[in-house]
Design a protein around this motif. Structure first.
Motif, short mmCIF file in Angstrom:
data_model
loop_
_atom_site.label_atom_id
_atom_site.label_comp_id
_atom_site.label_asym_id
_atom_site.label_seq_id
_atom_site.Cartn_x
_atom_site.Cartn_y
_atom_site.Cartn_z
N VAL A 170 -59.00 -27.04 1.39
CA VAL A 170 -59.93 -26.56 2.42
C VAL A 170 -59.42 -27.04 3.78
O VAL A 170 -58.78 -28.09 3.89
N PRO A 171 -59.67 -26.25 4.86
CA PRO A 171 -59.20 -26.64 6.18
C PRO A 171 -60.06 -27.74 6.79
O PRO A 171 -61.27 -27.81 6.55
N THR A 172 -59.43 -28.58 7.57
CA THR A 172 -60.16 -29.60 8.32
C THR A 172 -60.79 -28.95 9.56
O THR A 172 -60.43 -27.82 9.93
N PRO A 173 -61.72 -29.65 10.23
CA PRO A 173 -62.29 -29.09 11.48
C PRO A 173 -61.21 -28.76 12.52
O PRO A 173 -61.31 -27.76 13.23
N ARG A 174 -60.16 -29.61 12.59
CA ARG A 174 -59.07 -29.34 13.54
C ARG A 174 -58.34 -28.05 13.17
O ARG A 174 -57.98 -27.25 14.04
N ALA A 175 -58.14 -27.80 11.87
CA ALA A 175 -57.47 -26.57 11.43
C ALA A 175 -58.30 -25.35 11.78
O ALA A 175 -57.77 -24.33 12.24
N ILE A 176 -59.62 -25.44 11.59
CA ILE A 176 -60.50 -24.32 11.93
C ILE A 176 -60.46 -24.05 13.42
O ILE A 176 -60.43 -22.89 13.86
N GLU A 177 -60.43 -25.13 14.21
CA GLU A 177 -60.37 -24.98 15.68
C GLU A 177 -59.07 -24.30 16.12
O GLU A 177 -59.04 -23.48 17.04
N ARG A 193 -44.42 -31.88 8.11
CA ARG A 193 -44.03 -31.95 9.53
C ARG A 193 -45.19 -31.54 10.43
O ARG A 193 -45.40 -32.12 11.50
N LEU A 194 -45.94 -30.50 10.00
CA LEU A 194 -47.09 -30.06 10.80
C LEU A 194 -48.13 -31.17 10.89
O LEU A 194 -48.74 -31.39 11.95
N ARG A 195 -48.38 -31.84 9.77
CA ARG A 195 -49.35 -32.93 9.77
C ARG A 195 -48.91 -34.06 10.70
O ARG A 195 -49.72 -34.63 11.44
N GLU A 196 -47.62 -34.35 10.68
CA GLU A 196 -47.10 -35.40 11.56
C GLU A 196 -47.19 -34.98 13.02
O GLU A 196 -47.56 -35.78 13.89
N THR A 197 -46.87 -33.70 13.30
CA THR A 197 -46.85 -33.22 14.68
C THR A 197 -48.26 -33.14 15.26
O THR A 197 -48.49 -33.51 16.42
N THR A 198 -49.23 -32.63 14.46
CA THR A 198 -50.58 -32.44 14.96
C THR A 198 -51.45 -33.68 14.81
O THR A 198 -52.52 -33.78 15.42
N GLY A 199 -51.01 -34.62 13.97
CA GLY A 199 -51.82 -35.81 13.73
C GLY A 199 -53.07 -35.52 12.92
O GLY A 199 -54.06 -36.24 13.04
N ASP A 200 -53.02 -34.45 12.12
CA ASP A 200 -54.18 -34.05 11.33
C ASP A 200 -53.70 -33.54 9.98
O ASP A 200 -52.65 -32.88 9.91
N PRO A 201 -54.43 -33.80 8.90
CA PRO A 201 -53.99 -33.32 7.58
C PRO A 201 -54.06 -31.80 7.43
O PRO A 201 -53.43 -31.24 6.52
N LEU A 202 -54.85 -31.10 8.24
CA LEU A 202 -54.95 -29.64 8.29
C LEU A 202 -55.60 -29.04 7.03
O LEU A 202 -56.58 -28.33 7.11
N LEU A 203 -54.99 -29.28 5.87
CA LEU A 203 -55.56 -28.83 4.60
C LEU A 203 -55.73 -30.04 3.70
O LEU A 203 -54.81 -30.85 3.55
#
Length: 297
Positions: free
Chosen positions: A59-66, A41-51
């Motif tokens: 590992v975190p994506t750049p968006r997750a680190i931000e 759900r988080l990936r769908e909501t943020t539009g980013d895989p995050l991990l």
């Protein structure tokens, strides 16, 4: 517009902090499968895989680190808002606070603060740090809980402040100095050899500006980084130090002090904290102690 599910912030905070679906699930008391669904759900909501997968780990994506620091602050502030306002049982409380202060503050007010804490909340521990600059990042990231200082344009606009006391600069010399036995004027003051205090190593300050208005100039024999050092040098020499009066009361014991023979600006010493700590009842108790002690000294 669909209202976002703010519960996802707590899930996102756990995922970003732990970097592991399993550990995030344990932190939130969820099953791994429930956590996996929440991550989807988080990936769908943020539009980013995050991990993302990297070997056997994630590992975190750049968006997750931000997002990591911003989300952590949001969760902390939300938790603070929803926390009950009652002060916990201070006699059974165990907690540590880091206070960052200018040189001389601990020597003058620290003993009284620790005595009050020992009486009211003996499980509370205080870590005093010197304040090398006015940078606010330590308050923002939580490595410092409270600090004291003079508010100016460099103080972060979001920070909370409360005045503790007014102060002014005075002169201090060792007993037996020639200034002890004569009327102190701007002329004989300027004629002496001086210690200038500057954390950044500057050789001039407001004392020099005030003397310049009178057509006078002093001889700065040495520049030091703090008031305690200046007082120690003045005590062991014939040099003149200029220090805040209330800030250095205990440090000046046994020395000769005098009002400066020209006008200088008074200033206000305040306590400063991050707004996320504003509603914390124990932090509020600590701020109250500091205010009481500074008002009584």
């Amino acid at each position: 517009m669909t209202t976002p599910d703010f519960n996802l912030l707590i899930t996102l905070d756990a995922v970003l902090a732990e970097g592991s679906v399993v550990k995030a699930a344990q932190r939130l008391g969820l099953s791994p499968s429930a956590m996996s669904r929440a991550l989807a759900r988080l990936r769908e909501t943020t539009g980013d895989p995050l991990l993302v997968r990297a070997g056997r780990g994630l590992v975190p994506t750049p968006r997750a680190i931000e997002l990591r620091e911003r989300v952590s602050l949001l969760v902390q502030e939300t938790t603070s808002v929803l926390r009950p306002a009652e002060t916990p049982d201070l006699s059974r409380l165990e907690r540590s606070f880091t206070l960052r202060t200018s040189e001389g503050f601990v020597e003058n007010f620290g003993a009284a603060l620790l005595a009050r804490i020992n009486t009211e909340a003996p499980g509370v521990r205080i870590c005093f740090l010197q304040k090398p600059n006015k940078e606010s990042s330590a308050l923002r990231d939580g490595s410092v809980d409270l600090e004291t200082g003079v508010i100016d344009e460099t103080t972060g606009p979001e920070l909370r402040t409360r005045a503790l006391f007014r102060d002014r600069f005075i002169g201090v010399v060792t007993n037996g100095h020639t200034l002890c036995n004569e009327k102190i004027t701007a002329e004989n003051y300027a004629a002496g050899n001086h210690i200038h205090v500057s954390r950044r190593g500057f050789a001039k300050g407001q004392i020099d500006d005030a003397l310049e208005l009178l057509g006078l100039k002093r001889n700065v024999a040495t520049v030091v980084g703090g008031f305690a050092t200046a007082i120690a040098l003045a005590r062991a020499s014939k040099l003149i130090a200029n220090v805040p009066e209330r800030h250095t009361g205990n440090l000046r014991a046994g020395m000769y002090t005098f009002p400066l023979p020209f006008a200088t600006q008074e200033f206000t010493v305040s306590m400063i904290w991050h707004p996320r700590m504003d509603a914390d009842p124990v932090h509020r108790w600590l701020r109250g102690l500091l205010l009481d002690i500074c008002a009584a000294e």
